[in-house]
Design an enzyme around this catalytic site. Structure first.
Site, PDB file in Angstrom:
ATOM      1  N   GLU A   1     -19.098  -6.438  10.961  1.00  0.00           N
ATOM      2  CA  GLU A   1     -19.826  -5.795  11.958  1.00  0.00           C
ATOM      3  C   GLU A   1     -20.926  -6.463  12.470  1.00  0.00           C
ATOM      4  O   GLU A   1     -21.194  -6.313  13.758  1.00  0.00           O
ATOM      5  CB  GLU A   1     -20.563  -4.587  10.964  1.00  0.00           C
ATOM      6  CG  GLU A   1     -19.752  -3.500  10.462  1.00  0.00           C
ATOM      7  CD  GLU A   1     -19.115  -3.818   9.369  1.00  0.00           C
ATOM      8  OE1 GLU A   1     -18.179  -3.207   8.684  1.00  0.00           O
ATOM      9  OE2 GLU A   1     -19.073  -5.056   8.676  1.00  0.00           O
TER      10      GLU A   1
ATOM     11  N   ARG B   1     -24.884  -2.965   8.415  1.00  0.00           N
ATOM     12  CA  ARG B   1     -24.577  -4.331   7.950  1.00  0.00           C
ATOM     13  C   ARG B   1     -24.780  -5.486   9.212  1.00  0.00           C
ATOM     14  O   ARG B   1     -24.714  -6.682   9.075  1.00  0.00           O
ATOM     15  CB  ARG B   1     -23.183  -4.303   7.638  1.00  0.00           C
ATOM     16  CG  ARG B   1     -22.827  -3.381   6.688  1.00  0.00           C
ATOM     17  CD  ARG B   1     -21.536  -3.500   6.237  1.00  0.00           C
ATOM     18  NE  ARG B   1     -21.464  -4.379   5.194  1.00  0.00           N
ATOM     19  CZ  ARG B   1     -20.339  -4.915   4.622  1.00  0.00           C
ATOM     20  NH1 ARG B   1     -19.120  -4.400   5.014  1.00  0.00           N
ATOM     21  NH2 ARG B   1     -20.211  -5.721   3.801  1.00  0.00           N
TER      22      ARG B   1
ATOM     23  N   LYS C   1       0.917  -1.232   0.123  1.00  0.00           N
ATOM     24  CA  LYS C   1       0.056   0.031  -0.089  1.00  0.00           C
ATOM     25  C   LYS C   1       0.984   1.288   0.042  1.00  0.00           C
ATOM     26  O   LYS C   1       1.802   1.360   0.929  1.00  0.00           O
ATOM     27  CB  LYS C   1      -1.101   0.027   1.217  1.00  0.00           C
ATOM     28  CG  LYS C   1      -2.298   0.443   0.702  1.00  0.00           C
ATOM     29  CD  LYS C   1      -3.246   0.247   2.172  1.00  0.00           C
ATOM     30  CE  LYS C   1      -4.632   0.764   1.683  1.00  0.00           C
ATOM     31  NZ  LYS C   1      -5.686   0.587   2.962  1.00  0.00           N
TER      32      LYS C   1
END
Length: 656
Positions: free
Chosen positions: A393, A421, A308
């Protein structure tokens, strides 16, 4: 994102200064000579393969310079430049489908698919979305922005192609962080059983937004660093190669070791043909591998290792800091954060530490949003009481319920859009069992540049119908802190929802005071100069604009504070002393706090003209928060205008 200084936009009318990049992308040159010739992916496929590294170099420079001018997601986009080019080179997009999980890493994809000249409009009103959008381009095969959905969507497309006899290929690109979401494993399980023609690319960059956690991430890390695997694979090659029988034995040993250590064991048990890991920044190797895997049948998984922030040293060194940035000078890097009034997120983070000192039962849970939800300081001060459960979640909420069952006091820090969610868990595992879980709901209401996928428009509506749940909406920073304390000291479920960014600037005290449950307050009394006396019943963030509007309207302003339970005594009082009522909230009007007021009045037999102001019944596109508030009529001028238009409608003489 705030507005950026005006400048000549790079890549459209001027060259990009490549010297801002880390040295591994090459020396400065005529930056856009190749990229300017690429309008659509079919143009990439006309290039000789040896030209692709140069295209990668130019594309990385273009993305870096663009984001430095407008802000947005940076480190994730820099990490997938090679992969993006390789995919469009190897596959016949848009006929072949590419689904990007989450989708915040698709800036290069957009630049290569006819949108380069508009990339500087990313995340701005009327501009390009920061995420894939089917309405925006045929190359955006599926709209994403929430994690762990790509494999399910890609499987659906693969099965649809199979059913229609179409030979198109389908690729899902999913990060290792998104693999921590249970939905991804549900899809893997289903795909392996269906034997669909599907390629899953696992983009293993050791990052999601916060650093990833959990057994799966640790498994991948062990693979890539295993001294046993690497010693068998590398150290014995030269010695054993001299003895052919031993060389064959070594090959079998390597395969056996690989089977014990590599994720091929895991993914092949799901029914996938596994290849990897491969270097995600070796464009030539990537293209060859993708072409080799392209026409294979059945479910396949390619494990790609990327970095990244690759190619820009500051972002590679600190990918969390460079995950989402405002405008910055690439040569200087992102500047230290200037001293500003604390945001609601920071108010929550400070309260969490203070309450943890006061009550050792407090534990905090986040679904992979440590920095975004304000938990960094808590994680550092109370590491044994901090739980990052990954992008999961549903698990976060039920995990909290289990903690609450046995005497702990969990606080779940979650964005409004992500709480959606875990709705079943909120209903079944917390509310039904009446467990003392606190939901600290950040990014409630309009969020701005991230657009409709991240707006917190629905939480009041989907929570208000749940028994046992107390719901609070603070109007300022001090009230936010008091409501969090109130929620924590209850023995039943409670939610405090607060907006993104700063509030009106009310200093939150260091004390841990509570509020009387279900009680609002009057912030302004009407002077009674008009023909009709009006009361504004405000829930949360719109209070400051309501106070400004009330001065023009000469209205009473009630800070309702509690969405559930309502302050019905205050509502009755206002209804009896005022001719008109107006409710305001930064939530959809349908089923929201205003609806709760109307329901109470109807049940009480009170007939009174009432206007409900809030978010409209459509998804709100990306743009500056202030612009979107104005668009929705929730700034002071919009409140005044809507009230006056409503009054005009009431005074019209009906025609028969």
């Amino acid at each position: 994102m705030g507005s950026c200084p005006s400048s000549t936009f790079p890549g459209v009318s001027s060259d990009v200064d490549e010297t801002v990049l880390d040295r591994d992308v090459g020396s400065p040159t005529n930056v856009l000579s190749l990229l300017e010739a690429i309008e659509l992916p079919q143009d990439i496929r006309t290039l000789p393969r040896e030209a692709l590294p140069k295209l990668v170099e130019e594309l990385r420079a273009f993305v870096l310079e663009t984001v430095s001018h407008i802000g947005g997601h940076l480190s994730s986009n820099l990490g997938v430049i090679e992969l993006t080019v390789a995919l469009h080179y190897a596959f016949n997009t848009p006929d072949d489908r590419i689904i990007w999980d989450v989708g915040h890493q698709t800036y290069a994809h957009k630049a290569l698919t006819g949108r380069r000249a508009r990339l500087h409009t990313l995340r701005q009103k009327g501009g390009l979305s920061g995420f894939p959008s089917r309405a925006e381009s045929e190359y955006d095969a599926f709209g994403t922005a929430h994690s762990s959905t790509s494999i399910s969507a890609a499987l659906g497309m693969a099965v649809a192609a199979q059913a229609s006899g179409d030979s198109r290929r389908v690729v899902a690109v999913i990060g290792d962080g998104a693999m921590s979401g249970g939905m991804a494993f549900e899809a893997l399980n289903n795909a392996g059983a269906m034997d669909a023609n599907l390629l899953v690319i696992l983009n293993d960059n050791e990052m999601s937004i916060s650093r990833p956690v959990g057994a799966f991430h640790q498994y991948l890390a062990r693979i890539l660093t295993s001294p046993l695997y690497n010693s068998v694979r590398e150290s014995g090659k030269d010695i054993l190669a001299k003895v052919p029988p031993m060389k064959r034995f070594a090959k079998r040993m390597e395969e056996h070791t690989k089977g014990m250590l590599m994720p091929s064991t895991l993914f092949e048990e799901f029914g996938f043909f596994y290849v990897g890991p491969v270097d995600g920044h070796d464009i030539d190797s990537l293209v060859k591998t993708l072409i080799n895997m392209r026409d294979l049948k059945g479910p396949r998984l390619l494990h790609v290792v990327t970095e990244k922030g690759h190619g820009y040293a500051p972002a590679a060194k600190d990918p969390v800091l460079y995950h989402g940035v405002t405008c910055f000078d690439p040569e200087e890097g992102v500047a230290p954060k200037a001293a500003t009034p604390p945001t609601y997120t920071e108010v929550f983070g400070r309260w969490l530490c203070d309450m943890a000192c006061a009550d050792e039962r407090l534990v905090a849970i986040t679904p992979a949003m440590c920095e975004g939800s304000g938990l960094t300081e808590f994680a550092r001060e109370f590491p044994q009481r901090y739980f990052d459960v990954g992008i999961a979640e549903q698990h976060a909420v039920t995990f909290a319920a289990g903690l609450a069952c046995d005497g702990l006091k969990p606080v779940v820090a979650v964005y409004s859009t992500f709480l959606q969610r875990a709705y079943d868990q909120l209903v079944h595992d917390v509310a039904l069992q009446n467990l003392p879980v606190v939901f600290a709901i950040d990014r409630a209401g309009i969020v701005g540049a991230d657009g409709p996928t991240h707006i917190g428009a629905f939480d009041l509506s989907f929570m208000r119908c749940l028994p046992n749940l107390t719901i609070m909406a603070p109007a300022d920073e001090a009230e936010c802190r008091a409501m969090l304390t109130t929620a924590f000291r209850m023995e039943t479920p409670a939610a405090v929802r607060y907006p993104r960014g700063t509030g009106p600037g009310v200093t939150a005290p260091s004390t841990l005071e509570t509020l009387p449950i279900g009680r609002g307050e009057i912030r302004r009394h009407a002077q009674g100069h008009g023909n009709k006396k009006m009361a504004l019943l405000v829930f949360g963030a719109p209070l400051a604009n309501a106070m400004t509007a009330a001065a023009t309207l000469d209205a009473t302003v009630a800070n309702m504070r509690f969405v559930k339970p309502l302050d019905t005594t205050l509502i009755e009082e206002l209804a009896s002393t005022h001719d008109e009522l107006v409710t305001l909230e930064e939530n959809v009007v349908m089923g929201g706090a205003g609806s709760a007021v109307a329901e109470f009045l109807t049940n009480a037999g009170i007939v009174k003209p009432i206007l409900h102001l809030g978010l409209p019944d459509h998804f709100i596109e990306h743009g500056a928060p202030e612009t979107l508030l104005t668009q929705c009529g929730l700034d002071a001028a919009g409140i005044i205008r809507q009230v006056q238009e409503w009054r005009d409608r009431q005074t019209r003489i009906p025609r028969f």
